[in-house]
Structure formats: C-alpha cells, structure tokens
Write an enzyme that holds these catalytic residues in place. Structure first.
Site, PDB file in Angstrom:
ATOM      1  N   ASP A  35       0.799  -1.238   0.000  1.00  0.00           N
ATOM      2  CA  ASP A  35       0.000   0.000   0.000  1.00  0.00           C
ATOM      3  C   ASP A  35       0.829   1.286   0.000  1.00  0.00           C
ATOM      4  O   ASP A  35       0.368   2.296  -0.503  1.00  0.00           O
ATOM      5  CB  ASP A  35      -1.094   0.006   1.081  1.00  0.00           C
ATOM      6  CG  ASP A  35      -0.591   0.077   2.506  1.00  0.00           C
ATOM      7  OD1 ASP A  35       0.606  -0.167   2.741  1.00  0.00           O
ATOM      8  OD2 ASP A  35      -1.407   0.364   3.402  1.00  0.00           O
ATOM      9  N   SER A  66     -13.192   6.110  27.334  1.00  0.00           N
ATOM     10  CA  SER A  66     -12.993   4.847  26.629  1.00  0.00           C
ATOM     11  C   SER A  66     -13.031   3.694  27.620  1.00  0.00           C
ATOM     12  O   SER A  66     -12.253   3.656  28.576  1.00  0.00           O
ATOM     13  CB  SER A  66     -11.647   4.863  25.912  1.00  0.00           C
ATOM     14  OG  SER A  66     -11.233   3.543  25.666  1.00  0.00           O
ATOM     15  N   LEU A 125      -5.301  -6.138  13.599  1.00  0.00           N
ATOM     16  CA  LEU A 125      -6.575  -6.103  12.868  1.00  0.00           C
ATOM     17  C   LEU A 125      -7.096  -4.671  12.770  1.00  0.00           C
ATOM     18  O   LEU A 125      -8.277  -4.437  12.561  1.00  0.00           O
ATOM     19  CB  LEU A 125      -7.607  -7.017  13.547  1.00  0.00           C
ATOM     20  CG  LEU A 125      -7.175  -8.487  13.651  1.00  0.00           C
ATOM     21  CD1 LEU A 125      -8.186  -9.297  14.443  1.00  0.00           C
ATOM     22  CD2 LEU A 125      -6.985  -9.101  12.265  1.00  0.00           C
ATOM     23  N   SER A 126      -6.193  -3.731  12.972  1.00  0.00           N
ATOM     24  CA  SER A 126      -6.475  -2.302  12.774  1.00  0.00           C
ATOM     25  C   SER A 126      -7.429  -1.693  13.779  1.00  0.00           C
ATOM     26  O   SER A 126      -8.384  -0.993  13.406  1.00  0.00           O
ATOM     27  CB  SER A 126      -7.022  -2.051  11.366  1.00  0.00           C
ATOM     28  OG  SER A 126      -5.986  -2.069  10.470  1.00  0.00           O
ATOM     29  N   SER A 127      -7.188  -1.935  15.044  1.00  0.00           N
ATOM     30  CA  SER A 127      -8.016  -1.259  16.046  1.00  0.00           C
ATOM     31  C   SER A 127      -7.811   0.255  15.950  1.00  0.00           C
ATOM     32  O   SER A 127      -8.746   1.028  16.177  1.00  0.00           O
ATOM     33  CB  SER A 127      -7.717  -1.766  17.458  1.00  0.00           C
ATOM     34  OG  SER A 127      -6.342  -1.679  17.719  1.00  0.00           O
ATOM     35  N   GLU A 160      -2.339   8.985  11.617  1.00  0.00           N
ATOM     36  CA  GLU A 160      -1.342   7.935  11.847  1.00  0.00           C
ATOM     37  C   GLU A 160       0.059   8.426  11.456  1.00  0.00           C
ATOM     38  O   GLU A 160       1.012   8.276  12.214  1.00  0.00           O
ATOM     39  CB  GLU A 160      -1.731   6.737  10.977  1.00  0.00           C
ATOM     40  CG  GLU A 160      -1.190   5.428  11.412  1.00  0.00           C
ATOM     41  CD  GLU A 160      -2.119   4.687  12.352  1.00  0.00           C
ATOM     42  OE1 GLU A 160      -1.585   3.975  13.194  1.00  0.00           O
ATOM     43  OE2 GLU A 160      -3.356   4.815  12.264  1.00  0.00           O
ATOM     44  N   ASP A 172      -5.619   0.446   5.765  1.00  0.00           N
ATOM     45  CA  ASP A 172      -6.457   0.188   6.929  1.00  0.00           C
ATOM     46  C   ASP A 172      -7.657   1.130   6.994  1.00  0.00           C
ATOM     47  O   ASP A 172      -8.803   0.700   7.116  1.00  0.00           O
ATOM     48  CB  ASP A 172      -5.630   0.311   8.220  1.00  0.00           C
ATOM     49  CG  ASP A 172      -4.459  -0.649   8.233  1.00  0.00           C
ATOM     50  OD1 ASP A 172      -4.433  -1.548   7.372  1.00  0.00           O
ATOM     51  OD2 ASP A 172      -3.575  -0.489   9.087  1.00  0.00           O
TER      52      ASP A 172
HETATM   53  C1  GLA Z   1      -0.215  -1.985   8.553  1.00  0.00           C
HETATM   54  C2  GLA Z   1      -0.334  -0.618   7.903  1.00  0.00           C
HETATM   55  C3  GLA Z   1      -0.899  -0.734   6.485  1.00  0.00           C
HETATM   56  C4  GLA Z   1      -0.110  -1.762   5.663  1.00  0.00           C
HETATM   57  C5  GLA Z   1       0.066  -3.056   6.432  1.00  0.00           C
HETATM   58  C6  GLA Z   1       0.965  -4.032   5.722  1.00  0.00           C
HETATM   59  O1  GLA Z   1      -1.467  -2.538   8.750  1.00  0.00           O
HETATM   60  O2  GLA Z   1      -1.139   0.229   8.679  1.00  0.00           O
HETATM   61  O3  GLA Z   1      -0.913   0.521   5.877  1.00  0.00           O
HETATM   62  O4  GLA Z   1       1.111  -1.231   5.250  1.00  0.00           O
HETATM   63  O5  GLA Z   1       0.569  -2.845   7.737  1.00  0.00           O
HETATM   64  O6  GLA Z   1       0.388  -4.456   4.539  1.00  0.00           O
END
Ligand code: GLA
Length: 383
Positions: A35, A66, A125-127, A160, A172
C-alpha cells in the site's frame, strides 16, 4: 449493543441525547506492504471493531471516555490540544481532528464521546484505523462537514502518519470505511480506485488466528521497512521511469538485483511479487477457484517471511501448524511482527482444524492461540 452504549453514555455524561455508530476492524486477505508502494491490497471489514456514541456541546471542550483505555473521562480543548504521552490512545483522535482542520474544516463546538471496542488490541486487525474512522465519520456526520469517505480515510492516515508517527499506507483506514458486507475490497492504492468483489464463501470458512503475541507498530520495524522501500525507489526511479515499486514486474527483478544492497533487493522482490499475487488471487476469486487463492496466500507468507522479513517465530509456527492441521492456505495478515494469521479451512473441518492447530502451536510456543471465524462485514456506519 446499542442499548448498552446508550446506557453507559447516559451514566457517564449525564445526558439523554447522542447518536451511536460502529466502525469495524479489517483483515487483509492478501497484498501486504504494497500500500505505500503504489500497489493493490485486498482486505475486508470485520464483525468486531469500535462502538461510539457522541453528542455535541455548546463550548469547545472534548470529553472522551474509553471503556478500553482509560475508564475515566479524558478532557481537552479544541482551541489548544496537543499530544499527551499519558493518554497516547487519544492521539489518534486528536490526529483526526487536526487532519480535518488541515482540510479546512472549522470546529465550532466540542463534544462528548463514549467508546467501546471489542477487538483484540495489538492483534494487527487495525483497532487504530477502526477508532480513527469512527471518530472521523461521527464528526463528519454530526457537524455536517460533508467530507467524502475517501477524504475521511486520508484524514485517518494523516493522524497515523503525522500525529502518531507511523509511516503506514492507506489500506487500513480505506478498508474500514469503505468495507461492504460479503465483499472484499480490491483497492489500487496508487489511484484509490476500487472494486468490491463478492466474498461469501460456501465451502470454506475464513478463520483469523491470533498468535497472542502482540506488537506495537511504532516500536516495530515498520518504519525501517518503509525506509528500505524508499531507498530502493530512489535508485530505481530514474532507471526504470517508475513512481512506485509496484510499477515494476517480476521479470525485471533479475536485472535489479545487482543494483541494490541484498536486504533492500529482498524487500523489492517481496513487494513486486506480492503485487502480482494480489492480481492473480483476485482473478481466482472471480472464478471461485479457492484452491488457487489459498496457494497465493501460502506464497505470500513465504515471501513475507523470507524476503520482507516481518514474520517471526509465533507467526511462522502458527502458519505451519495451520497448514498441517488442514488449512488449504494460511498467511500472516497486516504488518506482521506478531498479531494474527488468516486461514482458509473447509467448512466441515473447522473444529478438527482448530483443535490440531492449537495443540501444535501450544507445544512449541507454550501458550494458546485464539480463533475467530469471520465473514466480510460492513464499513463504518451509524447504528
Ligand atoms: C499496517 C499498515 C498498512 C499496511 C500493512 C501491511 O497494517 O497500517 O498501511 O502497510 O501494515 O500491509
């Protein structure tokens, strides 16, 4: 869940108004570290994520409670906020606000926010994107800013990159906000154009398995990998007339090898081959050829292990155990360095798969993994 957060909001802020929202986590099926190199990614939204309730105020104060991070109200003023190392979880929120202001948005009112997250923290998992997109979506909706979803995703990435200091790509935030139920999102990170491909499996179950080895990306080698990719791009850009590493193809790798330091070349090899795997797996999915899809998942893991070098023992043991326990394909997902793997398992073999994987993993690591049977779910929305 809505009743629960309404109740908590009332109890904490002593007010009866407010609107409730949900923002999912994401899992990337394939396409790792492409990405920030102008390539494709292939994620989908999850059932777990972050719930929030918001009500506007008549002053410029922001109050955030929170359930997960603080269990007390954290307060700041929209006219003078800054990073706070004693409440670093709130930096993601302040970063979104600053990102919106950078876009020209003017805040005229503060707000009270209640947050409840039900996803495993540090699991990859992108919290954080789930939280950023929740905040961006709520503010956009409540304050009538009329920003598009893609603009909100870019604001999340700003939070971020600039505020928190991680050089992450757009995957993400984009997938969290654009996710669609029963679909996977094939996103071209160069143009931000995307396709929603049907992803409702009949014969197989998508399983996320948490190594339970958590990682914090800001302390990880994430930025180091980013810098290695940019070093390679600096060398290759004038020679190949490219703007991104993903503009290269695997046939060119042979000639490129002699131009770069060995470790930098390996990063390029992963990125370029991963880009091709994403295209091939999207084609396989369209043809409902899940066996080929699974094969590309396996290859992706090997590449992340040997060439990009972001896996580590826990992820490798879990992928290995998964394959031995009957998964048709398994790979680390997200940034790596711990966190989760994603596996495809025959629907009639799920229990057997989980028992065997758990036993093999525990024997080597000394602790158990956690399994989540998941499907592709809707992106950030009001509930
Ligand atoms: C993290 C980053 C994303 C991506 C992944 C790896 O989740 O936030 O932008 O680079 O790692 O694919």
């Amino acid at each position: 869940m809505k009743k629960f957060i309404e109740h908590k909001f009332k109890e904490i802020f002593d007010r009866n108004d407010g609107a409730a929202y949900f923002s999912p986590g994401r899992v990337n099926l394939i396409g790792e570290y492409t990405d920030f190199n102008g390539g494709y990614v292939f994620p989908c939204g999850l059932e777990f994520g972050t719930y929030g309730m918001i009500a506007l105020r008549d002053d410029m104060i922001v109050n955030v409670y929170s359930e997960h991070f603080s269990k007390e109200i954290y307060t700041f003023n929209l006219l003078s906020y800054r990073k706070d190392k004693n409440a670093s979880w709130c930096d993601y929120i302040k970063g979104v606000i600053e990102g919106m202001e950078e876009k020209g948005v003017v805040f005229t009112r503060g707000f009270d926010i209640y947050l409840f997250g039900n996803m495993p923290a540090g699991a990859g998992l992108s919290s954080s994107a789930s939280l950023e997109m929740l905040i961006a979506y709520m503010l956009n909706d409540q304050l009538g800013f009329k920003l598009e979803k893609t603009e909100l995703a870019l604001i999340g990435q700003y939070s971020e990159n600039v505020y928190v200091g991680l050089k992450s790509g757009i995957m993400d935030q984009f997938s969290v906000i654009h996710a669609k139920k029963d679909h996977a999102l094939l996103l071209d990170t160069k143009t931000l154009k995307f396709d929603q491909l049907p992803f409702k499996l009949t014969e197989y179950q998508l399983i996320i398995v948490n190594t339970n080895k958590s990682r914090g990306l800001t302390e990880s080698k994430y930025n180091e990998r980013f810098n290695e990719c940019m070093t390679a791009l600096d060398v290759l850009k004038p020679l190949y007339q490219i703007n991104h590493l993903c503009d290269l193809n695997t046939k060119e790798l042979k000639n490129i090898e002699k131009l770069l330091a060995p470790n930098v070349f390996k990063r390029v090899k992963h990125v370029v081959s991963e880009q091709e795997r994403v295209m091939l797996s999207a084609k396989a999915l369209k043809e409902n050829d899940m066996k080929s899809f699974a094969k590309y998942m396996d290859q992706s893991h090997e590449s992340l292990k040997n060439d990009f070098e972001v896996t580590g023992k826990a992820l490798d043991v879990l992928v290995d155990s998964s394959r031995k326990a009957g998964a048709i394909g398994a790979r680390m997902t997200g940034a790596g360095f711990g966190g989760c793997i994603v596996a495809l398992v025959g629907k009639d073999q799920v229990n057997q798969y989980m028992d065997k994987t758990e036993a093999m993993y525990e024997e080597v690591m000394g602790y158990k993994p956690t399994f989540y049977q998941v499907s592709a779910e809707e992106g950030t929305h009001r509930i």
